[in-house]
Scaffold this motif. Structure first.
Motif, PDB file in Angstrom:
ATOM      1  N   CYS A 190      74.270  16.285 -32.343  1.00 45.96           N
ATOM      2  CA  CYS A 190      73.980  17.325 -31.355  1.00 45.96           C
ATOM      3  C   CYS A 190      74.306  16.925 -29.922  1.00 45.96           C
ATOM      4  CB  CYS A 190      72.511  17.741 -31.452  1.00 45.96           C
ATOM      5  SG  CYS A 190      72.162  18.783 -32.901  1.00 45.96           S
TER       6      CYS A 190
ATOM      7  N   ASP B 116      75.367  23.871 -36.556  1.00 47.09           N
ATOM      8  CA  ASP B 116      75.589  23.526 -35.145  1.00 47.09           C
ATOM      9  C   ASP B 116      74.618  24.266 -34.228  1.00 47.09           C
ATOM     10  OD1 ASP B 116      77.629  21.812 -35.773  1.00 47.09           O
ATOM     11  OD2 ASP B 116      79.235  23.254 -35.369  1.00 47.09           O
TER      12      ASP B 116
ATOM     13  N   GLN C 257      72.891  16.355 -38.926  1.00 44.82           N
ATOM     14  CA  GLN C 257      73.312  17.261 -37.863  1.00 44.82           C
ATOM     15  C   GLN C 257      72.683  16.879 -36.536  1.00 44.82           C
ATOM     16  OE1 GLN C 257      75.602  19.820 -37.904  1.00 44.82           O
ATOM     17  NE2 GLN C 257      75.253  19.823 -35.687  1.00 44.82           N
ATOM     18  N   SER C 258      71.421  16.465 -36.569  1.00 44.02           N
ATOM     19  CA  SER C 258      70.723  16.107 -35.341  1.00 44.02           C
ATOM     20  C   SER C 258      71.441  14.974 -34.602  1.00 44.02           C
ATOM     21  CB  SER C 258      69.276  15.706 -35.650  1.00 44.02           C
ATOM     22  OG  SER C 258      68.544  15.486 -34.469  1.00 44.02           O
TER      23      SER C 258
ATOM     24  N   LYS D  97      73.333  18.902 -26.496  1.00 40.10           N
ATOM     25  CA  LYS D  97      72.666  20.145 -26.897  1.00 40.10           C
ATOM     26  C   LYS D  97      71.194  19.913 -27.239  1.00 40.10           C
ATOM     27  CE  LYS D  97      76.821  22.281 -28.911  1.00 40.10           C
ATOM     28  NZ  LYS D  97      77.402  22.836 -30.167  1.00 40.10           N
TER      29      LYS D  97
ATOM     30  N   CYS E 244      70.888  22.770 -33.022  1.00 38.93           N
ATOM     31  CA  CYS E 244      70.651  21.749 -31.997  1.00 38.93           C
ATOM     32  C   CYS E 244      69.682  22.295 -30.945  1.00 38.93           C
ATOM     33  CB  CYS E 244      71.968  21.337 -31.346  1.00 38.93           C
ATOM     34  SG  CYS E 244      73.097  20.501 -32.482  1.00 38.93           S
TER      35      CYS E 244
ATOM     36  N   LYS F 187      68.556  17.162 -29.736  1.00 39.28           N
ATOM     37  CA  LYS F 187      68.369  16.879 -31.150  1.00 39.28           C
ATOM     38  C   LYS F 187      67.587  18.001 -31.834  1.00 39.28           C
ATOM     39  CE  LYS F 187      68.596  11.840 -30.967  1.00 39.28           C
ATOM     40  NZ  LYS F 187      69.839  11.797 -31.779  1.00 39.28           N
ATOM     41  N   ILE F 188      67.711  18.060 -33.150  1.00 36.53           N
ATOM     42  CA  ILE F 188      66.933  19.005 -33.941  1.00 36.53           C
ATOM     43  C   ILE F 188      65.555  18.401 -34.193  1.00 36.53           C
ATOM     44  CG2 ILE F 188      66.774  20.258 -36.123  1.00 36.53           C
ATOM     45  CD1 ILE F 188      69.828  19.999 -36.344  1.00 36.53           C
TER      46      ILE F 188
END
Length: 315
Positions: free
Chosen positions: A203, A177, A199-200, A206, A180, A208-209
């Motif tokens: 997000c 988490d 995970q992205s 927050k 992000c 994206k990764i």
């Protein structure tokens, strides 16, 4: 009586020109004279090789199992002083002794190993490869499209995925988490790559990764070491090895807990069930004798030990 003979290392030769891979000879094994019958299987073969007769005839005749591997993933498989070393080569060598054949490691990029099996460049692939349903069925996890026939796995270790950062610069990253809005480096088509993409998508506000994916993990580590990313992710044995050894232990540190514990498997083509089952029998033999546990202890991965060889247990 017939004199015993020793199978010796063959010279390295070029292979897989299309992908720039280089064939190198892996660990080669002795086969003795006479027969030995295993009390559990009833199989007979060269002395010290109780599972030889379980192998397909073409492998028996060739006297070798060709292994596709991305030999750039320490401590699982890598080169040291010109030799191929690591957890996978040690396990493969021990399996070869049980099966009465030598093993030959052939280098290839990770994302071409399964297609290399389909093209018969290798008999098996062994490269810290996570057993999962996508690889079993040949379905791409992102598109849901069929991309191949899939493979079977003989599972031999359990390992999770870890995040690591430059030492002393964890930026309060304690888990996925916290990535992000940050940049992560990974190896292409690995579980770490899949986790970062998943995970992205979660997000939201927050941010994206930013994901930078490389052909091998060494390139990803180099990028992170040079300040080109905030974090990296690899299988736990690899991340832990990098944190312990890179820069004398001064380059990286692990952050958070490992996640997504899953089996490493030896990939075998779907139409080679006899070879798959022979490998499982040989692995079970190594576990019974305790040699398997000694190999894991040598590489510091005892916590990932399995009690028996399993087939296609990945989810």
């Amino acid at each position: 009586m017939t004199a015993c003979t020793t199978r010796r290392t063959s010279a390295a030769r070029s292979r897989m020109a299309a992908v720039g891979a280089i064939a190198v000879t892996g660990a080669l094994l002795l086969t003795g004279c006479g027969d030995q019958r295993d009390k559990n299987t009833g199989a007979t073969g060269p002395s010290g090789a109780p599972y030889f007769n379980l192998l397909p005839k073409h492998i028996q005749s060739a006297g070798v199992i060709k292994v596709g591997s991305d030999i750039n993933y320490p401590p699982v498989e890598y080169r040291k002083s010109g030799k191929i070393v690591g957890l996978d080569p040690d396990i493969a060598t021990a399996l070869g002794k049980q099966l009465g054949v030598r093993v030959e490691f052939n280098n290839g990029t990770f994302d071409t190993l399964i297609s290399g099996l389909a093209a018969r460049r290798y008999d098996i692939a062994m490269s810290a490869m996570t057993d999962n349903k996508g690889r079993q069925t040949g379905v791409d996890p992102d598109s849901g499209k069929k991309v191949g026939k899939g493979v079977d796995f003989v599972d031999y270790l359990t390992a999770g995925v870890s995040i690591y950062t430059r030492k002393g610069e964890d930026q309060s990253i304690k888990g996925w988490d916290d990535l992000c809005g940050k940049k992560i480096v990974v190896q292409r088509h690995t579980v770490s790559h899949d986790l970062a993409k998943a995970q992205s998508k979660k997000c939201g506000s927050k941010g994206k990764i930013e994901i930078e994916a490389f052909a091998n993990d060494t390139e990803a580590q180099t990028r992170l070491r040079g300040g080109g990313a905030d974090a990296g992710s690899s299988d736990f044995p690899v991340a832990a090895f990098a944190a312990r050894t890179s820069g004398g232990g001064k380059d990286f540190e692990l952050v958070g807990e490992q996640v997504e514990a899953a089996p490493y498997g030896i990939a075998v083509p779907k139409d080679q069930a006899q070879l798959r089952d022979a490998l499982k029998a040989a692995l079970d033999g190594l576990i019974r004798t305790g040699e398997y546990q000694k190999i894991l202890a040598k590489w510091g991965v005892e916590d990932g030990a399995v009690k028996e060889g399993n087939i296609n247990t990945g989810a």
